[in-house]
Design an enzyme around this catalytic site. Structure first.
Site, mmCIF file in Angstrom:
data_model
loop_
_atom_site.group_PDB
_atom_site.id
_atom_site.type_symbol
_atom_site.label_atom_id
_atom_site.label_comp_id
_atom_site.label_asym_id
_atom_site.label_seq_id
_atom_site.Cartn_x
_atom_site.Cartn_y
_atom_site.Cartn_z
ATOM 1 N N GLY A 30 19.379 11.872 34.471
ATOM 2 C CA GLY A 30 18.876 10.672 35.141
ATOM 3 C C GLY A 30 18.248 9.760 34.105
ATOM 4 O O GLY A 30 17.995 10.179 32.972
ATOM 5 N N GLY A 86 15.811 8.608 32.118
ATOM 6 C CA GLY A 86 14.479 9.084 31.726
ATOM 7 C C GLY A 86 13.720 8.082 30.877
ATOM 8 O O GLY A 86 12.526 8.245 30.629
ATOM 9 N N ARG A 87 14.428 7.086 30.375
ATOM 10 C CA ARG A 87 13.722 6.068 29.578
ATOM 11 C C ARG A 87 14.358 4.695 29.775
ATOM 12 O O ARG A 87 14.319 3.834 28.903
ATOM 13 C CB ARG A 87 13.724 6.442 28.103
ATOM 14 C CG ARG A 87 15.079 6.727 27.506
ATOM 15 C CD ARG A 87 14.967 6.792 26.000
ATOM 16 N NE ARG A 87 16.104 7.471 25.404
ATOM 17 C CZ ARG A 87 16.304 7.558 24.109
ATOM 18 N NH1 ARG A 87 15.465 6.984 23.280
ATOM 19 N NH2 ARG A 87 17.348 8.209 23.624
ATOM 20 N N ASP A 118 8.835 10.751 26.346
ATOM 21 C CA ASP A 118 7.853 9.664 26.426
ATOM 22 C C ASP A 118 8.440 8.378 27.027
ATOM 23 O O ASP A 118 7.736 7.378 27.171
ATOM 24 C CB ASP A 118 7.266 9.376 25.030
ATOM 25 C CG ASP A 118 8.330 8.966 24.021
ATOM 26 O OD1 ASP A 118 9.511 8.811 24.407
ATOM 27 O OD2 ASP A 118 7.991 8.808 22.827
ATOM 28 N N GLY A 119 9.750 8.391 27.331
ATOM 29 C CA GLY A 119 10.355 7.208 27.935
ATOM 30 C C GLY A 119 10.557 6.055 26.966
ATOM 31 O O GLY A 119 10.857 4.940 27.373
ATOM 32 N N ARG A 135 20.716 -3.694 27.619
ATOM 33 C CA ARG A 135 22.162 -3.607 27.448
ATOM 34 C C ARG A 135 22.815 -4.411 28.576
ATOM 35 O O ARG A 135 22.358 -4.373 29.722
ATOM 36 C CB ARG A 135 22.535 -2.139 27.543
ATOM 37 C CG ARG A 135 23.984 -1.816 27.514
ATOM 38 C CD ARG A 135 24.257 -0.389 27.973
ATOM 39 N NE ARG A 135 23.648 0.618 27.120
ATOM 40 C CZ ARG A 135 22.910 1.615 27.574
ATOM 41 N NH1 ARG A 135 22.663 1.749 28.866
ATOM 42 N NH2 ARG A 135 22.408 2.513 26.745
ATOM 43 N N ARG A 149 28.050 6.128 36.184
ATOM 44 C CA ARG A 149 28.786 6.944 35.204
ATOM 45 C C ARG A 149 29.417 8.153 35.871
ATOM 46 O O ARG A 149 29.140 8.424 37.051
ATOM 47 C CB ARG A 149 27.858 7.365 34.086
ATOM 48 C CG ARG A 149 26.510 7.789 34.628
ATOM 49 C CD ARG A 149 25.409 7.832 33.605
ATOM 50 N NE ARG A 149 24.501 6.703 33.666
ATOM 51 C CZ ARG A 149 23.777 6.277 32.636
ATOM 52 N NH1 ARG A 149 23.840 6.890 31.486
ATOM 53 N NH2 ARG A 149 22.976 5.246 32.754
ATOM 54 N N ASP A 197 27.520 11.924 31.117
ATOM 55 C CA ASP A 197 26.602 10.849 31.519
ATOM 56 C C ASP A 197 26.730 9.639 30.603
ATOM 57 O O ASP A 197 26.100 8.611 30.845
ATOM 58 C CB ASP A 197 25.143 11.345 31.541
ATOM 59 C CG ASP A 197 24.684 11.833 30.178
ATOM 60 O OD1 ASP A 197 25.440 12.579 29.525
ATOM 61 O OD2 ASP A 197 23.565 11.467 29.758
HETATM 62 P P1 AMP Z 1 20.885 10.201 25.987
HETATM 63 O O1 AMP Z 1 21.058 11.167 24.871
HETATM 64 O O2 AMP Z 1 20.217 8.914 25.573
HETATM 65 O O3 AMP Z 1 22.135 9.976 26.759
HETATM 66 O O4 AMP Z 1 19.819 10.897 26.956
HETATM 67 C C1 AMP Z 1 20.045 12.098 27.617
HETATM 68 C C2 AMP Z 1 18.976 12.303 28.667
HETATM 69 O O5 AMP Z 1 17.685 12.451 28.082
HETATM 70 C C3 AMP Z 1 18.852 11.142 29.647
HETATM 71 O O6 AMP Z 1 18.515 11.675 30.887
HETATM 72 C C4 AMP Z 1 17.724 10.343 29.044
HETATM 73 O O7 AMP Z 1 17.092 9.521 29.992
HETATM 74 C C5 AMP Z 1 16.794 11.449 28.549
HETATM 75 N N1 AMP Z 1 15.943 11.009 27.437
HETATM 76 C C6 AMP Z 1 16.308 10.826 26.145
HETATM 77 N N2 AMP Z 1 15.250 10.430 25.411
HETATM 78 C C7 AMP Z 1 14.194 10.358 26.238
HETATM 79 C C8 AMP Z 1 12.805 10.017 26.074
HETATM 80 N N3 AMP Z 1 12.304 9.642 24.890
HETATM 81 N N4 AMP Z 1 12.026 10.070 27.167
HETATM 82 C C9 AMP Z 1 12.505 10.437 28.356
HETATM 83 N N5 AMP Z 1 13.785 10.771 28.577
HETATM 84 C C10 AMP Z 1 14.625 10.737 27.535
HETATM 85 MG MG MG Z 2 23.022 8.795 27.883
#
Ligand code: AMP
Ligand code: MG
Length: 465
Positions: free
Chosen positions: A84, A86-87, A119-120, A173, A180, A251
């Protein structure tokens, strides 16, 4: 927008309203003026822009609150139900002059119910890398989401893969959709058949009108075929552009086949099927040569998610279009980047085998080869002056060059452009990004970053539509 944002049709089951993080600072680092104008936001003065795309006050008549999207997905082959946004979140939906719909989605805008222990936030370096990747891919004619905005936000972040503390940023973006494959996987995994049907209807209605059908199962099969074509086309373009995405999790495949979510990506220095982009991809699952197969694998997960609504055999058959579309796209894009016109299949395929075989065997710098031989035989004199010249005088290049000369150049007048008077092409290799980032990190010097974007713009104009 005069209408309600279309995503609201399904938001109740696919997203959660969230708040953006309050940031101590908002310094504009990048705005995509060309795309801002395309979607009617080009008029904002920089100061207003920086505030808008860091505070995320709702746009008039648009989403009343940001929406963090719910999704699951396969990460490195393992199913993860704890994903989901997360940031990030969906901030707004906009249309261009041709009425085409786009999302403005964020990264680094704060925590959400899906942040887990994160940390989002987004690091400024991560944001800089995203701007560069999306701009470079667009310039090479690869189907990609666009980087719309990057604002530095003045926080200190801790990261294991960057010297820390490190600077923070929030990016926006522009992409056709943030829905997705993982969005479908989630409702399938939770057994929410009704929501799956709503999602299919929404996606078909707004993004795949050709798949419209009274019968849901037929619509699902047509959607699977349509997405297979989009993904096949995208990955064919990646392979000709020497792009290694790095994290082909489900995703990270959106529902229109746009490249997005640039983490540890790299561009190939030279042809190498075993080249791995992500340091944490220890098995090399997403290595360069595996990308076409992984695209199909992701589509198979998509088909599995649709299986409650359609016959498995029909869905499997729909994916059967992937391979040929991929091959066609790889061929077309290689020809585009070499500035030559395709001929008959047999001829073209013979050339591709010879050309890429030589590329791998010789280890010649990838992007320099495409640059040197732009417009094929027309460029023999230019190529002799290239830093790559020794590769072209080796005997095994003779048969490649012979084949190249048999193709007609496509719009050879482009060779007169400023861009082709350079000795070396605009590249985006790992070390170059590290070097331009070092200037930013050490002395807040953004000149190399700006210069690289300017080079990419020249390149985009040179390759043309
Ligand atoms: P990504 O690798 O960017 O596709 O992220 C994979 C998952 O990890 C997704 O659910 C993101 O929202 C979560 N995520 C990645 N980095 C962070 C962060 N710094 N804080 C919270 N969620 C994160
Ligand atoms: Mg991603």
């Amino acid at each position: 927008m005069n209408e309600a944002p279309p995503f609201l049709e399904i938001a109740d089951a696919f997203a959660d309203a969230v708040e953006p993080a309050p940031f101590p600072k908002a310094v504009l680092r990048f705005r995509n003026q060309r795309w801002a104008e395309a979607v009617g936001l080009g008029h904002l003065p920089d100061e207003d822009w920086a505030r808008q795309f860091s505070r995320f006050d709702p746009l008039l008549g648009n989403l009343p609150r940001p929406l963090a999207m719910r999704y699951h997905g396969h990460q490195f082959g393992v199913y993860n139900p704890d994903l989901g946004d997360g940031r990030g979140f969906l901030f707004a939906q906009v249309r261009d002059e041709a009425d085409k719909l786009y999302d403005l989605g964020t990264k680094g805008s704060g925590q959400t119910p899906w942040s887990r222990s994160g940390d989002g936030r987004l690091t400024l370096k991560g944001g800089v890398r995203e701007v560069l990747a999306a701009t470079y891919l667009e310039a090479l004619g690869v189907k990609t989401s666009k980087l719309f905005s990057l604002v530095e936000t003045g926080e200190q972040l801790q990261r294991s893969d960057e010297p820390s503390p490190t600077r923070s940023a929030v990016m926006v973006r522009l992409s056709e959709t943030h829905i997705r494959i993982g969005t479908f996987q989630r409702v399938m995994a939770l057994g929410r058949g009704e929501d799956l049907e709503r999602l299919v209807a929404h996606v078909v209605g707004h993004y795949h009108p050709d798949a419209e059908h009274n019968d849901t199962s037929k619509s699902c099969v047509a959607l699977a075929e349509s997405l297979s074509r989009d993904v096949g086309q995208m990955i064919g373009q990646w392979m000709a552009a020497g792009f290694v995405h790095g994290v082909m999790n489900t995703d990270n495949f959106n529902l229109t086949g746009e490249t997005f979510d640039f983490g540890p990506y790299r561009f190939l220095p030279k042809s190498d099927p075993n080249f791995v982009a992500a340091y944490f991809d220890s098995q090399g699952l997403y290595r360069f040569g595996r990308q076409p197969g992984q695209g199909l694998w992701a589509l198979q997960q998509f088909a599995a998610a649709l299986s409650p609504l359609a016959e498995t055999d029909d869905l499997a058959q729909a994916l059967g279009h992937y391979e040929s579309v991929y091959q066609q796209s790889f061929r077309d894009h290689t020809f585009k980047l070499l500035g030559i016109a395709p001929t008959v299949l047999e001829h073209d395929v013979d050339f591709l085998a010879s050309f890429y075989g030589w590329m791998t065997k010789s280890g010649a710098p990838w992007h320099q080869v495409f640059f040197d031989w732009f417009c094929g035989g027309e460029s023999a004199a230019r190529a002799r002056r290239s830093p790559n010249a020794e590769y072209y005088s080796a005997s095994d290049f003779g048969s490649v060059q012979g084949r190249l000369s048999n193709f007609e150049p496509d719009r050879p007048e482009r060779l007169q452009l400023e861009y082709f008077q350079r000795e070396t092409p605009c590249t985006l290799l790992y070390d170059e990004i590290e070097a331009l980032w070092a200037k930013i990190a050490d002395t807040d010097d953004w000149s190399a970053f700006e210069a690289k974007l300017q080079e990419m713009e020249e390149m985009r104009l040179a390759y043309g539509p």
